[in-house]
Motif scaffolding. Structure first.
Motif, short mmCIF file in Angstrom:
data_model
loop_
_atom_site.label_atom_id
_atom_site.label_comp_id
_atom_site.label_asym_id
_atom_site.label_seq_id
_atom_site.Cartn_x
_atom_site.Cartn_y
_atom_site.Cartn_z
N SER A 1 0.83 -1.21 0.00
CA SER A 1 0.00 0.00 0.00
C SER A 1 0.86 1.26 0.00
O SER A 1 0.57 2.22 -0.72
CB SER A 1 -0.93 0.02 1.22
N ALA A 2 1.93 1.25 0.79
CA ALA A 2 2.83 2.41 0.85
C ALA A 2 3.52 2.62 -0.50
O ALA A 2 3.66 3.75 -0.97
CB ALA A 2 3.86 2.24 1.96
N LYS B 1 2.36 1.78 -3.46
CA LYS B 1 1.38 2.33 -4.41
C LYS B 1 1.12 3.80 -4.13
O LYS B 1 0.95 4.59 -5.06
CB LYS B 1 0.09 1.51 -4.36
N GLU B 2 1.10 4.19 -2.87
CA GLU B 2 0.87 5.59 -2.54
C GLU B 2 2.03 6.47 -3.00
O GLU B 2 1.82 7.51 -3.62
CB GLU B 2 0.65 5.78 -1.03
N VAL B 3 3.26 6.03 -2.76
CA VAL B 3 4.43 6.78 -3.21
C VAL B 3 4.39 6.90 -4.73
O VAL B 3 4.59 7.98 -5.30
CB VAL B 3 5.74 6.11 -2.73
N SER C 1 1.85 6.76 -6.70
CA SER C 1 0.73 7.58 -7.17
C SER C 1 1.07 9.06 -7.18
O SER C 1 0.50 9.83 -7.95
CB SER C 1 -0.52 7.34 -6.31
N PHE C 2 2.03 9.47 -6.36
CA PHE C 2 2.48 10.86 -6.34
C PHE C 2 3.76 11.07 -7.13
O PHE C 2 4.39 12.12 -7.05
CB PHE C 2 2.67 11.33 -4.89
N LYS D 1 -4.21 6.33 -11.78
CA LYS D 1 -3.96 6.41 -10.34
C LYS D 1 -2.85 7.40 -9.99
O LYS D 1 -2.51 7.55 -8.83
CB LYS D 1 -3.58 5.03 -9.78
N ASP E 1 -4.18 17.42 -6.79
CA ASP E 1 -3.96 17.42 -5.34
C ASP E 1 -4.43 18.71 -4.69
O ASP E 1 -4.86 18.72 -3.54
CB ASP E 1 -2.46 17.21 -5.08
#
Length: 172
Positions: free
Chosen positions: A130-131, A133-135, A137-138, A163, A170
């Motif tokens: 999850s981390a 994918k979050e990194v 995504s940005f 995504k 943002d």
């Protein structure tokens, strides 16, 4: 008879922390099966088939490690594959409660199957799919978080699934 361990997970995507656990389990057991499943509590970025393919690619140099997928109860899968041990990775104390609950349930369903908790290498204690994918995504750097082969697949999939979060999105 060979000691068979099963390391189940969603591996969406496989991280360097997952690979650390897989390789260390491989040093302990005669056979390790990395078993990919769809976690009903998560929205997956990659299909189960894509996750199996990525694991096979990054574990290509380890022919003794089998990659497979399953649906249904883990215990049923393990029994069908003559497994004796479930491998579960722990990053922090916060992981322990849910993992302990699942291990206890599995023990109730199949008392002959053991669960082995392996602490991740401290350099990966913060790391989760999850981390990653979050990194990603940005637009952040995910080198060393996932194998090089996964980086391109991850970024391509994030773009395909729309995504990637841009600065203009943002600020809305």
């Amino acid at each position: 008879m060979a000691k068979v361990a099963v390391y189940p997970g969603s591996f969406d995507p496989v991280t360097s922390g997952h690979l650390d656990i897989i390789k260390r389990a491989n040093n302990i057991f005669d056979k390790v099966i990395v078993a990919v499943f769809n976690n009903a509590n998560k929205e997956h970025l990659f299909t189960k088939e894509e996750r199996v393919e990525m694991l096979e690619e990054v574990l290509d140099d380890k022919p003794e490690i089998e990659v497979d997928s399953f649906t249904g109860l883990l215990i049923d899968y393990i029994e069908q594959h003559h497994g004796e041990v479930i491998i579960r990775g722990l990053r922090a104390v916060s992981d322990f409660e849910s993992e302990f609950q699942m291990a206890s349930l599995n023990k109730k369903l199949a008392p002959e199957i053991e669960t082995l908790f392996m602490m991740t290498n401290t350099e990966y204690a913060y790391l989760s799919s999850s981390a990653v994918k979050e990194v990603a995504s940005f637009g952040g750097c995910v080198e060393e978080l996932v194998p090089d082969y996964i980086i391109d697949r991850l970024m391509t999939k994030m773009e395909e699934e729309d995504k990637i979060i841009t600065e203009s999105e943002d600020s809305k």
